[in-house]
Design a protein around this motif. Sequence first.
Motif, mmCIF file in Angstrom:
data_model
loop_
_atom_site.group_PDB
_atom_site.id
_atom_site.type_symbol
_atom_site.label_atom_id
_atom_site.label_comp_id
_atom_site.label_asym_id
_atom_site.label_seq_id
_atom_site.Cartn_x
_atom_site.Cartn_y
_atom_site.Cartn_z
ATOM 1 N N TYR A 3 0.844 -1.182 0.000
ATOM 2 C CA TYR A 3 0.000 0.000 0.000
ATOM 3 C C TYR A 3 0.881 1.234 0.000
ATOM 4 C CZ TYR A 3 -3.147 -3.652 1.480
ATOM 5 O OH TYR A 3 -3.843 -4.811 1.545
ATOM 6 N N ALA A 36 -4.188 -0.469 5.669
ATOM 7 C CA ALA A 36 -4.294 -1.750 4.965
ATOM 8 C C ALA A 36 -5.680 -1.861 4.352
ATOM 9 C CB ALA A 36 -4.044 -2.900 5.934
ATOM 10 N N ALA A 43 0.266 -7.564 6.102
ATOM 11 C CA ALA A 43 0.304 -6.381 5.241
ATOM 12 C C ALA A 43 1.742 -5.908 5.093
ATOM 13 C CB ALA A 43 -0.559 -5.268 5.830
#
Lengths: 215, 99
Positions: A3, A36, A43
């Motif tokens: 991310y 996340a 993650a």
Amino acid sequence: MIYVLSGEAAPYAVIGVTYPSGSTVTCTNGSKTLKAKDTSGKALFVIPSAGTWTVKAVKGSKSKSKAVSITAEGQVVTVTLAYEYVIFNSGGLNSAYSDGGGGATVTVTTDSSGIKILTFPHGGGYDRMAYLKPAVDLTDYKTLKISGFATADRKFAVWKTVPDSGNAGMTASVVIRRGTSKSSYTIDVSNLTGNYYLGTQYGTGDTTIYELVLE
Amino acid sequence: MTIYVDSDYKCYVSMADGRRAIETNEFDGKCPEWIESFRFVPAGETWVESNGVMFHGEMIAPWKDLSDAYAAQAAYVTAQNKQYEAALTAIENALEVTT
């Protein structure tokens, strides 16, 4: 999954996080927050800048956070977040729990130093079991940490059913050693989901507990 | 009974490379599926998880979900009970008694 903050600079470092599945996880530094996008339990956050980043997992009323110092470009840090749930410690027995009614009454007293202790007695007869009620939901925890000693080697266990002297419901356990001073023990509960009783196996000795904590 | 553990203390019902035999009565009456769902750290030994958490023996805990193990164990007990009943019936017939 990776991310990245939209519009941020090139990746600087990576923080890998393992957390209880079903949790919301964020990674924050000042006003910058990475979130996340799923709750899978793992993650990877691509960090855009150096500094102290706080990784936090939240699930219902439970939360756990850890600070991570990012100092070098290319740094990779792994973090495990686990919720902590105190059943007994120096502050006493969590008010949600009490003696299970198995005939060997679990009691809170103090040791010779005035520190609170939780005693799982032998009860004086076969089928007289010492355990706490209600059963504890172990779903979001990895370990049961125990500090204590026993007057004779005796298992402390998690039980799928109400503890019995035949050990039918005993699912995981550790042997608390005979002694007069506390030692630390850990039971792996990472693969147990749902409710389990906590208590000692039937035995002829007493078990003294100083700490009973799920993490 | 004899079980076998690997370097990660996972239990098995048969010997293979990387496994060692351990005598214990912790799994008496349990089916192979149940036994092989557990980790057994003997007294005096320590299993160190990859994240550094230490588990001192004697510690017994499942290393995987037990759903299949519970089902297998229930079937195992049922099968054993049938065997016992059949054996008892054979004895009763031989002795010409009924219960």
